[in-house]
Motif scaffolding. Structure first.
Motif, PDB file in Angstrom:
ATOM      1  N   GLU A   1       0.807  -1.206   0.000  1.00  0.00           N
ATOM      2  CA  GLU A   1       0.000   0.000   0.000  1.00  0.00           C
ATOM      3  C   GLU A   1       0.850   1.269   0.000  1.00  0.00           C
ATOM      4  OE1 GLU A   1      -3.067   1.737   3.224  1.00  0.00           O
ATOM      5  OE2 GLU A   1      -3.681  -0.174   2.315  1.00  0.00           O
ATOM      6  N   SER A   2       1.884   1.300   0.829  1.00  0.00           N
ATOM      7  CA  SER A   2       2.701   2.510   0.928  1.00  0.00           C
ATOM      8  C   SER A   2       3.419   2.821  -0.379  1.00  0.00           C
ATOM      9  CB  SER A   2       3.714   2.370   2.071  1.00  0.00           C
ATOM     10  OG  SER A   2       4.564   1.266   1.846  1.00  0.00           O
ATOM     11  N   GLU A   3       3.863   1.790  -1.080  1.00  0.00           N
ATOM     12  CA  GLU A   3       4.546   1.983  -2.357  1.00  0.00           C
ATOM     13  C   GLU A   3       3.598   2.603  -3.380  1.00  0.00           C
ATOM     14  OE1 GLU A   3       7.293   1.892  -5.491  1.00  0.00           O
ATOM     15  OE2 GLU A   3       7.592   1.671  -3.342  1.00  0.00           O
ATOM     16  N   ILE A   4       2.400   2.062  -3.467  1.00  0.00           N
ATOM     17  CA  ILE A   4       1.428   2.574  -4.433  1.00  0.00           C
ATOM     18  C   ILE A   4       0.988   3.983  -4.049  1.00  0.00           C
ATOM     19  CG2 ILE A   4      -0.868   2.229  -5.429  1.00  0.00           C
ATOM     20  CD1 ILE A   4      -0.468  -0.726  -5.213  1.00  0.00           C
ATOM     21  N   GLU A   5       0.835   4.235  -2.757  1.00  0.00           N
ATOM     22  CA  GLU A   5       0.429   5.567  -2.314  1.00  0.00           C
ATOM     23  C   GLU A   5       1.441   6.632  -2.743  1.00  0.00           C
ATOM     24  OE1 GLU A   5      -0.147   5.349   1.875  1.00  0.00           O
ATOM     25  OE2 GLU A   5      -2.284   4.894   1.689  1.00  0.00           O
ATOM     26  N   GLY A   6       2.728   6.303  -2.631  1.00  0.00           N
ATOM     27  CA  GLY A   6       3.751   7.255  -3.026  1.00  0.00           C
ATOM     28  C   GLY A   6       3.649   7.634  -4.492  1.00  0.00           C
ATOM     29  N   VAL A   7       3.420   6.629  -5.338  1.00  0.00           N
ATOM     30  CA  VAL A   7       3.279   6.881  -6.773  1.00  0.00           C
ATOM     31  C   VAL A   7       1.982   7.628  -7.060  1.00  0.00           C
ATOM     32  CG1 VAL A   7       3.073   5.792  -9.043  1.00  0.00           C
ATOM     33  CG2 VAL A   7       4.646   4.849  -7.345  1.00  0.00           C
ATOM     34  N   ALA A   8       0.908   7.193  -6.396  1.00  0.00           N
ATOM     35  CA  ALA A   8      -0.414   7.792  -6.649  1.00  0.00           C
ATOM     36  C   ALA A   8      -0.447   9.267  -6.271  1.00  0.00           C
ATOM     37  CB  ALA A   8      -1.484   7.018  -5.890  1.00  0.00           C
ATOM     38  N   GLU A   9       0.179   9.626  -5.159  1.00  0.00           N
ATOM     39  CA  GLU A   9       0.155  11.022  -4.722  1.00  0.00           C
ATOM     40  C   GLU A   9       0.813  11.940  -5.750  1.00  0.00           C
ATOM     41  OE1 GLU A   9       1.887  11.312  -0.892  1.00  0.00           O
ATOM     42  OE2 GLU A   9       0.251  10.239   0.123  1.00  0.00           O
ATOM     43  N   LYS A  10       1.957  11.532  -6.275  1.00  0.00           N
ATOM     44  CA  LYS A  10       2.664  12.362  -7.253  1.00  0.00           C
ATOM     45  C   LYS A  10       1.910  12.434  -8.576  1.00  0.00           C
ATOM     46  CE  LYS A  10       7.261  11.461  -5.333  1.00  0.00           C
ATOM     47  NZ  LYS A  10       8.601  10.888  -5.594  1.00  0.00           N
TER      48      LYS A  10
END
Length: 400
Positions: free
Chosen positions: A201-210
């Motif tokens: 989840e944290s990995e995808i969140e980082g990409v999604a936010e940007k």
């Protein structure tokens, strides 16, 4: 009683059939030639022979079933057009008698079922039950058509989320953007480069936010038209959906504080060329300004100095963008005035970006910020027909 003798068969004249030239028992002979004997002792084609069209077991033509009788029964069963079934049945009965057809029972059953359906239809219309049922059906169809998976949402659609944007959502409701809604879809993208293993989840969140921040910025260029409590939001794949092949991130503007009404879309599809050029020129100043480092220059001088350089580049870019464009009508003078303010601001930010140490940085810091026009050209926005009032902070904002 005396025993009797069995009756004797009378002999044919001249010693029997063969003596008279008759053919021997066997295939039936006719002027047309011999035929194999059928099941009733006659040739095929004789009355009673199965397989001969139009011939019954006793030499009578088969009775056909009246087609209108069949239609009457079907109409009566499905209850789609009860008056039609009634009419067909009444027409079929005299035809059946006249043509000696089969189907009387079908016609009678069709008439009865159609009559009952007609009666129910009249009762429903009088009591309003049918209207209520139709309304309920239409409402159900409408709700079903508006309920979608978050990943089936399309750019520009507004939606309501029963989960209040807190948990994983399995479905959302499509809502007219003019009405209060929880969010508005700005776009989507596919996650690539991770293979089949769930990256977490944290990995995808980082990409999604940007990525969603970039998508949202392009979707709503007129940032002043976006309410202060409406922030970047996204739906991302869960571990379970990832195993099923889901790789889509859906980006949106959404409010966790409450619903908002009206679309926030302001991109090339909704803006004039002049409006779009103005916003693309000045928006980077705000964008970079929000990225100021959390640590002050005493703690991280290098990061702050680098950020000041980015601000200077954004201001220079706005100056160049405004200067090279021909501005129409009421926007000409205010855009020119904004350009002069940005010229003065560029000089101060150049000093800040060139500071030798933290002390020199602090000395130039306030002057640089004060030189940036607080409204970034409100009068120019008015002349261009853009939102010319900064959105008011109505309450504490929260992160998406």
């Amino acid at each position: 009683m005396e025993p009797t003798q069995p009756p004797q068969q009378p002999s044919s004249p001249q010693g029997g059939p063969q003596q008279q030239g008759w053919p021997a028992p066997g295939p039936y002979t006719s002027p047309g030639g011999p035929y194999a004997t059928g099941p009733y002792g006659g040739p095929p084609g004789m009355p009673g022979v199965p397989g001969v069209p139009g011939v019954g077991p006793y030499g009578q033509p088969r009775r056909s079933t009246n087609g209108l009788a069949i239609g009457s029964l079907v109409s009566g069963i499905v209850c789609c057009l009860p008056p039609l079934g009634l009419v067909l049945g009444l027409i079929a009965l005299p035809q059946i008698r006249k043509k000696d057809q089969a189907g009387k029972g079908l016609a009678v059953a069709g008439i009865i079922l159609s009559a009952v359906s007609c009666l129910l239809l009249v009762v429903g219309l009088v009591t309003g039950a049918i209207g209520s049922a139709v309304d309920s059906f239409e409402k159900g169809v409408d709700e079903a058509s508006r309920t979608k998976s978050p990943f089936a949402l399309r750019t520009g659609q507004c939606f309501g989320d029963d989960g209040k944007l807190e948990d994983y959502a399995t479905d959302v409701e499509i809502i007219d953007c003019a009405k209060p809604h929880d969010g508005e879809v700005t776009g989507s993208f596919k996650l690539t480069g991770y293979g089949k293993k769930w990256p977490g989840e944290s990995e995808i969140e980082g990409v999604a936010e940007k990525r969603c921040d970039t998508i949202n910025s392009a979707y709503a260029l007129d940032t002043w038209a976006v309410p202060t409590d409406v922030l970047v939001y996204y739906y991302m794949p869960s571990g379970q959906s990832w195993r099923l092949g889901d790789r889509t991130v859906t980006c949106a503007f959404a409010s966790e504080e409450g619903s908002f009404a009206g679309s926030v879309r302001s991109d090339a599809s909704t803006l004039t060329a002049d409006q779009e050029h103005f916003l693309k020129s000045v928006n980077p100043i705000d964008t970079v300004g929000y990225r100021e480092p959390d640590d002050d220059p005493d703690e991280d001088f290098a990061a702050n100095k680098a950020w000041a350089g980015e601000m200077l580049a954004a201001i220079d870019g706005a100056r160049a963008g405004l200067a090279k464009h021909h501005w129409p009508g009421a926007s000409t003078a205010p855009v020119a005035a904004l350009g002069k303010e940005l010229d003065a601001a560029a000089e101060q930010w150049r000093k800040l970006a060139g500071a030798a140490d933290a002390d020199a940085y602090w000395e130039a810091y306030d002057t640089a910020w004060d030189a940036v026009p607080a409204d970034l050209g409100a009068k120019a926005r008015t002349g261009l027909g853009l939102t010319d009032t900064l959105p008011v902070e109505e309450g504490p904002s929260s992160s998406a």
